[in-house]
Design a protein around this motif. Structure first.
Motif, PDB file in Angstrom:
ATOM      1  N   ALA A 169       0.952  -1.232  -0.173  1.00 22.09           N
ATOM      2  CA  ALA A 169      -0.072   0.412  -0.191  1.00 22.09           C
ATOM      3  C   ALA A 169       0.680   1.320   0.468  1.00 22.09           C
ATOM      4  O   ALA A 169       0.766   1.964  -0.520  1.00 22.09           O
ATOM      5  N   GLN A 170       2.101   1.353   1.020  1.00 26.23           N
ATOM      6  CA  GLN A 170       2.512   2.056   1.019  1.00 26.23           C
ATOM      7  C   GLN A 170       3.506   2.639  -0.393  1.00 26.23           C
ATOM      8  O   GLN A 170       3.865   3.790  -1.367  1.00 26.23           O
ATOM      9  N   LEU A 171       4.092   1.872  -1.408  1.00 26.57           N
ATOM     10  CA  LEU A 171       4.613   1.813  -2.572  1.00 26.57           C
ATOM     11  C   LEU A 171       4.008   2.070  -3.190  1.00 26.57           C
ATOM     12  O   LEU A 171       4.445   2.991  -4.150  1.00 26.57           O
ATOM     13  N   ASN A 172       2.915   1.657  -3.361  1.00 26.03           N
ATOM     14  CA  ASN A 172       1.928   2.134  -4.065  1.00 26.03           C
ATOM     15  C   ASN A 172       1.399   4.067  -3.892  1.00 26.03           C
ATOM     16  O   ASN A 172       1.198   4.418  -5.654  1.00 26.03           O
ATOM     17  N   LYS A 173       1.614   4.130  -3.130  1.00 26.33           N
ATOM     18  CA  LYS A 173       1.153   5.557  -3.065  1.00 26.33           C
ATOM     19  C   LYS A 173       2.460   6.299  -2.933  1.00 26.33           C
ATOM     20  O   LYS A 173       2.407   7.406  -3.871  1.00 26.33           O
TER      21      LYS A 173
END
Length: 495
Positions: A169-173
């Motif tokens: 989720a964080q890397l996608n953000k």
């Protein structure tokens, strides 16, 4: 924070539970949502305590106290009290990608560190947390938020448990293209197949995964990296890798008769039950049934409790849970277990309540150590032989357990479930990637840095730290994503 006199005006009220005798007849969520007004009163109990400790996760004497994701607890308690639910949801999501997972299944170390808990029941933090996110979904406030642009970097996340999902989720953000690999047929890791449906419904996991997909994350299921997806291909196709495979090797009991039929690891029991339930509502019978059996659960933790609740729903004949520890006190000992340590006290969890409603007693037997298993002529377990033990200390302070003569006992058993924790991560993928491990066989990577011995490969969650809590997995998933982003871009935009 909250109402200045709220903690004096309102009593603690946590999530309401359905009647234990009734809920054992189905696999639905065993809790009942509280009204907005009731939750607001719980938010009002949050004190203006000056130096709150609820939101700062730390380990004291081997146990976690406070929130490892540094949740802004006083802030969203205050917002809920004031009826500003949407703003509370925004605060909740600032530090935790998945407050619904922790709201349903976290043991709430934040409540153990609550300042009010020094001399009063602590604020019902987990209840408020879960109420905020559920209201957010109900009101349509939780929507996909894909990144505005992509960096061109590709990251593979191996494992779709809480650490893997948080990292993804964080890397996608940050704009990276993320692919999550999961060897099971459904996403979620132990969130899906390790926690029973009545405790964490799969619809809750599926709901969040659907959002992540809409945000651009790709999920590849039924794929085990290192077996049906070569590690060489993984290295070639991705700019970085984060290993979040968990600590899935169960601890065993080295006792005579261990090889008898009818003795299973708890996770094999729980996994098969959930898969069959989700696939066919148990009609395919592809699970380990406790129906009509004398069941012994060895292990006094949460997984053992989950085995109890599942066995009760199977309509077992009898049920006993062995706990090698003494029965704990009803209130914390201020000398050996002072605040803000996590309170080590006697608890009656949902599974024990359910067993009590069916069998008329708490299923636990304390200070019990298994000595051997005895089988019938067909090689199936029929008895468990035990002895009671006591904790003793030598002159150097080292502790050990001593058997108490005359306490030997034989228990009938058709089904034995081993729920005594996990020893570490599986080694096949680690070896194929030639990654160094520590003395506990976990992936060797410094906390806060997460880089393994192999350039560009990171690790987070139970695979790195050993068996732990969902909230620690989310913490490490988020932080490993930050360090991975820094590695890929030379700097990071992630917290």
């Amino acid at each position: 924070m909250g109402k200045s006199t709220g903690f004096m005006e309102y009593q603690r009220q946590s999530q309401t539970e359905r009647d234990p005798a009734e809920r054992t007849k189905d696999w639905k969520d065993y809790t009942i949502p509280m009204s907005d007004e009731e939750v607001q009163k719980q938010g009002a109990r949050c004190m203006d305590c000056g130096i709150p400790t609820c939101h700062t996760g730390m380990e004291i004497n081997g146990s976690t106290t406070g929130c490892p994701v540094y949740h802004l607890i006083p802030e969203w308690n205050d917002l809920v009290y004031k009826g500003q639910w949407k703003e509370a949801l925004q605060k909740e999501h600032e530090m935790n990608n998945f407050p619904e997972f922790t709201g349903f299944a976290c043991p709430a170390p934040c409540e153990g560190a609550c300042v009010l808990g020094i001399n009063e029941p602590p604020v019902a933090i987990r209840t408020v947390e879960r109420s905020i996110i559920e209201k957010g979904f109900d009101e349509g406030w939780v929507v996909p938020e894909p990144p505005s642009s992509r960096t061109g970097k590709k990251v593979a996340v191996v494992g779709s448990g809480p650490a893997g999902l948080a990292a993804a989720a964080q890397l996608n953000k940050a704009g990276h293209t993320v692919t999550v690999f999961e060897r099971n047929d459904r996403v979620g890791g132990l969130l899906t197949y390790g926690i029973p449906e009545m405790k964490l419904p799969y619809s809750v996991v599926e709901r969040r995964v659907s959002l992540l997909k809409q945000e651009g994350i790709k999920f590849v299921t039924n794929t085990e990296v290192g077996r049906n997806y070569p590690t060489s291909r993984l290295r070639e196709e991705f700019d970085s890798i984060i290993l979040c495979g968990g600590a899935t090797i169960p601890r065993n009991i080295e006792a005579e008769g261990r090889g008898l039929k009818g003795i299973h690891y708890a996770m094999d029991f729980l996994h098969a039950n959930t898969k069959s339930l989700l696939d066919s509502n148990l009609e395919d019978e592809n699970y380990i049934s406790a129906e009509g059996k004398d069941v012994i659960v060895i292990g006094g933790g949460d997984t053992g409790t989950d085995c109890i609740s599942t066995s009760v729903r199977h309509n077992c004949k009898s049920l006993t849970q062995f706990d090698i520890y003494d029965k704990k006190m009803d209130e914390r000992d201020d000398l050996t277990n002072p605040w803000p340590q996590y309170p080590i006290v006697h608890r009656v969890e949902y599974g024990q309540k359910e067993a009590g409603s069916v069998f008329g007693r708490d299923p636990r037997a304390y200070s019990v150590m298994t000595k051997k298993f005895v089988g019938d002529e067909n090689g199936r377990v029929k008895e468990v032989h035990t002895v009671n033990v006591e904790l003793v200390f030598d002159e150097k302070g080292n502790r050990s357990r001593r058997e108490i003569p005359g306490t030997e006992k034989v228990w009938k058993a058709d089904l034995v479930l081993l729920a005594i924790g996990f020893g570490g991560p599986e080694q096949d993928l680690i070896e194929k990637l030639e990654i160094e491990t520590d003395d506990r066989t976990n992936v060797k990577a410094e906390y806060g840095e997460y880089m393994t011995s192999e350039e560009g490969i990171f690790s987070a969650g139970d695979m790195r730290r050993g068996q732990s809590l969902i909230v620690w997995a989310i913490n490490e998933g988020r932080e490993s994503a930050r360090e991975c982003d820094r590695y890929l871009m030379g700097e990071t935009v992630l917290p």
